[in-house]
Design an enzyme around this catalytic site. Structure first.
Site, PDB file in Angstrom:
ATOM      1  N   LYS A 175      -6.014  -3.935   0.845  1.00 39.25           N
ATOM      2  CA  LYS A 175      -6.880  -3.471  -0.365  1.00 39.25           C
ATOM      3  C   LYS A 175      -6.192  -4.492  -1.511  1.00 39.25           C
ATOM      4  CE  LYS A 175      -6.837   1.288   0.070  1.00 39.25           C
ATOM      5  NZ  LYS A 175      -7.030   2.618  -0.237  1.00 39.25           N
ATOM      6  N   ASP A 201      -1.651  -0.559   9.611  1.00 41.34           N
ATOM      7  CA  ASP A 201      -3.042  -0.136   9.483  1.00 41.34           C
ATOM      8  C   ASP A 201      -3.565  -0.912   8.252  1.00 41.34           C
ATOM      9  OD1 ASP A 201      -1.488   1.652   7.804  1.00 41.34           O
ATOM     10  OD2 ASP A 201      -2.228   3.372   8.802  1.00 41.34           O
ATOM     11  N   ASP A 203      -1.820  -1.428   0.714  1.00 40.80           N
ATOM     12  CA  ASP A 203      -2.455  -0.899  -0.174  1.00 40.80           C
ATOM     13  C   ASP A 203      -1.627  -1.243  -1.664  1.00 40.80           C
ATOM     14  OD1 ASP A 203      -4.195   0.888  -1.743  1.00 40.80           O
ATOM     15  OD2 ASP A 203      -2.688   2.607  -1.515  1.00 40.80           O
ATOM     16  N   ARG A 240      -8.158  10.129  12.536  1.00 40.87           N
ATOM     17  CA  ARG A 240      -7.277   8.702  12.934  1.00 40.87           C
ATOM     18  C   ARG A 240      -7.964   8.204  14.359  1.00 40.87           C
ATOM     19  NH1 ARG A 240      -2.295   8.181  10.677  1.00 40.87           N
ATOM     20  NH2 ARG A 240      -1.158   9.801   9.928  1.00 40.87           N
ATOM     21  N   LYS A 259       2.078   6.606  11.856  1.00 45.92           N
ATOM     22  CA  LYS A 259       1.154   6.613  12.924  1.00 45.92           C
ATOM     23  C   LYS A 259       0.106   5.518  13.019  1.00 45.92           C
ATOM     24  CE  LYS A 259       2.369  11.571  12.625  1.00 45.92           C
ATOM     25  NZ  LYS A 259       2.114  12.713  11.899  1.00 45.92           N
ATOM     26  N   GLY A 260      -0.264   5.388  11.983  1.00 43.55           N
ATOM     27  CA  GLY A 260      -1.804   4.696  11.635  1.00 43.55           C
ATOM     28  C   GLY A 260      -1.728   3.304  12.649  1.00 43.55           C
ATOM     29  N   ASP A 274      -5.925   8.045   8.209  1.00 47.93           N
ATOM     30  CA  ASP A 274      -6.091   9.437   8.174  1.00 47.93           C
ATOM     31  C   ASP A 274      -6.230   9.927   6.796  1.00 47.93           C
ATOM     32  OD1 ASP A 274      -3.126   9.139   7.604  1.00 47.93           O
ATOM     33  OD2 ASP A 274      -3.175  11.301   6.984  1.00 47.93           O
ATOM     34  N   PHE A 333     -10.806   4.866  -0.482  1.00 44.14           N
ATOM     35  CA  PHE A 333      -9.876   5.688   0.464  1.00 44.14           C
ATOM     36  C   PHE A 333     -10.395   5.727   1.745  1.00 44.14           C
ATOM     37  CE2 PHE A 333      -7.550   8.860   2.757  1.00 44.14           C
ATOM     38  CZ  PHE A 333      -6.160   8.398   2.488  1.00 44.14           C
ATOM     39  N   VAL A 334      -9.982   4.980   2.853  1.00 44.86           N
ATOM     40  CA  VAL A 334     -10.688   4.957   4.169  1.00 44.86           C
ATOM     41  C   VAL A 334     -10.179   5.704   5.074  1.00 44.86           C
ATOM     42  CG1 VAL A 334     -11.778   2.625   3.699  1.00 44.86           C
ATOM     43  CG2 VAL A 334      -9.610   2.795   4.679  1.00 44.86           C
TER      44      VAL A 334
HETATM   45  P1  IMP Z   1       1.246   1.184   0.295  1.00 43.40           P
HETATM   46  O1  IMP Z   1       2.688   1.343   0.502  1.00 43.40           O
HETATM   47  O2  IMP Z   1       0.806   1.641  -0.932  1.00 43.40           O
HETATM   48  O3  IMP Z   1       0.919  -0.332   0.742  1.00 43.40           O
HETATM   49  O4  IMP Z   1       0.845   2.250   1.443  1.00 43.40           O
HETATM   50  C1  IMP Z   1       0.460   1.875   2.684  1.00 43.40           C
HETATM   51  C2  IMP Z   1       0.162   2.930   3.407  1.00 43.40           C
HETATM   52  O5  IMP Z   1      -0.520   4.066   2.745  1.00 43.40           O
HETATM   53  C3  IMP Z   1      -0.375   2.998   4.532  1.00 43.40           C
HETATM   54  O6  IMP Z   1       0.288   2.705   5.642  1.00 43.40           O
HETATM   55  C4  IMP Z   1      -1.284   4.351   4.974  1.00 43.40           C
HETATM   56  O7  IMP Z   1      -0.476   4.924   5.421  1.00 43.40           O
HETATM   57  C5  IMP Z   1      -1.591   4.711   3.533  1.00 43.40           C
HETATM   58  N1  IMP Z   1      -2.708   4.304   2.889  1.00 43.40           N
HETATM   59  C6  IMP Z   1      -3.072   3.474   2.037  1.00 43.40           C
HETATM   60  N2  IMP Z   1      -4.565   3.606   1.640  1.00 43.40           N
HETATM   61  C7  IMP Z   1      -5.146   4.134   2.638  1.00 43.40           C
HETATM   62  C8  IMP Z   1      -6.472   4.632   2.662  1.00 43.40           C
HETATM   63  O8  IMP Z   1      -7.330   4.244   2.320  1.00 43.40           O
HETATM   64  N3  IMP Z   1      -6.523   5.455   3.722  1.00 43.40           N
HETATM   65  C9  IMP Z   1      -5.563   6.032   4.551  1.00 43.40           C
HETATM   66  N4  IMP Z   1      -4.253   6.062   4.383  1.00 43.40           N
HETATM   67  C10 IMP Z   1      -3.914   4.904   3.203  1.00 43.40           C
HETATM   68 MG    MG Z   2       0.721   3.558   7.680  1.00 43.05          MG
END
Ligand code: IMP
Ligand code: MG
Length: 173
Positions: free
Chosen positions: A129, A98, A101, A163, A41-42, A157, A150-151
Site C-alpha cells: 500500500k 503479507d 503498509d 486469513r 502469521k500473515g 486478518d 483494509f484488506v
Molecule cells: P506496517 O508496519 O504499517 O507496514 O504494517 C505491516 C503489518 O500490518 C502487516 O504485516 C499486517 O500484519 C498489518 N496490515 C497492514 N495493512 C493491513 C490490511 O489491510 N489488512 C490486514 N493487515 C494489515
Molecule cells: Mg504481517
C-alpha cells in the site's frame, strides 16, 4: 465473526502472480541457495505457495513480530514475539511478508537482520500500500500494489479472522 467481503483480487489472479514471482526469484538466484524468512502469521500462506515455484535450493525460518493487535491502525511499536531459530550469517536471505503498509515493521526488521551479517537481504511482499508509507523500505518483489484499503484473506486478518480466504477482499460494513 461475519462480515460482507467484497473481492478485490481473485484466487486465480493471486495464484498466477505468485507463480510469476517464484519464477522471477528462481532466475535472480540461479546458482545460489536461498534462505526464506517468513513473517508470521500473515506471510505463511504466501510463503507456502511461493516456494513451490522456486527452483533453487531453499531453507526456511520463521519470525513473529507484533504490529497491529486487533486494531486496523498501526501502533507504530514493534516487538519480536518469536525470533529466528537459525543464524543468517553469510546467507542470501529473502524476507516474505503479507503486506507493507506504513513500512515500520519492515524497516525495523531490515535493520535488525542486516546487523546479523547475512550475505544479502531482499524483501518480497504479496501486497503493498504505497500511499500509506511513512518510512521508505526497499521492496524487491511485490505481488500487487493496492489502494489505501483494509484488506483480508490470503493470510491477512481482521482480528485474526479471514486469513484462510483464498482471495484478497475488503470488508464491507
Ligand atoms: P506496517 O508496519 O504499517 O507496514 O504494517 C505491516 C503489518 O500490518 C502487516 O504485516 C499486517 O500484519 C498489518 N496490515 C497492514 N495493512 C493491513 C490490511 O489491510 N489488512 C490486514 N493487515 C494489515
Ligand atoms: Mg504481517
Amino acid at each position: 465473526m461475519e462480515n460482507e467481503i467484497k473481492m478485490l483480487i481473485s484466487e486465480e489472479d493471486v495464484n498466477k502472480r505468485i507463480r510469476e514471482i517464484g519464477e522471477q526469484i528462481s532466475a535472480d538466484y540461479a546458482g545460489k541457495e536461498l534462505h526464506v524468512i517468513c513473517i508470521l502469521k500473515g506471510g505463511v500462506f504466501f510463503m507456502c505457495d511461493l516456494v513451490k515455484h522456486i527452483t533453487v535450493p531453499v531453507t526456511h525460518d520463521f519470525m513473529s513480530v507484533s504490529s497491529y493487535g486487533d486494531k486496523t491502525v498501526s501502533s507504530g511499536r514493534i516487538k519480536i514475539i518469536k525470533d529466528l531459530d537459525d543464524s543468517i550469517e553469510g546467507k542470501d536471505v529473502l524476507i516474505v511478508e503479507d503486506i507493507i503498509d506504513s513500512g515500520r515493521t519492515l524497516h525495523h526488521l531490515l535493520q535488525l537482520l542486516r546487523a546479523r551479517n547475512p550475505k544479502s537481504v531482499r524483501l518480497c511482499t504479496l501486497l503493498d500500500k504505497p500511499d500509506r508509507r511513512e518510512i521508505e523500505v526497499p521492496v524487491d518483489y511485490t505481488g500487487f500494489s493496492i489502494p489505501d484499503l483494509f484488506v483480508v484473506g490470503y493470510g491477512l486478518d481482521y482480528a485474526q479472522h479471514y486469513r484462510n480466504l483464498p482471495y484478497i477482499g475488503v470488508i464491507e460494513g
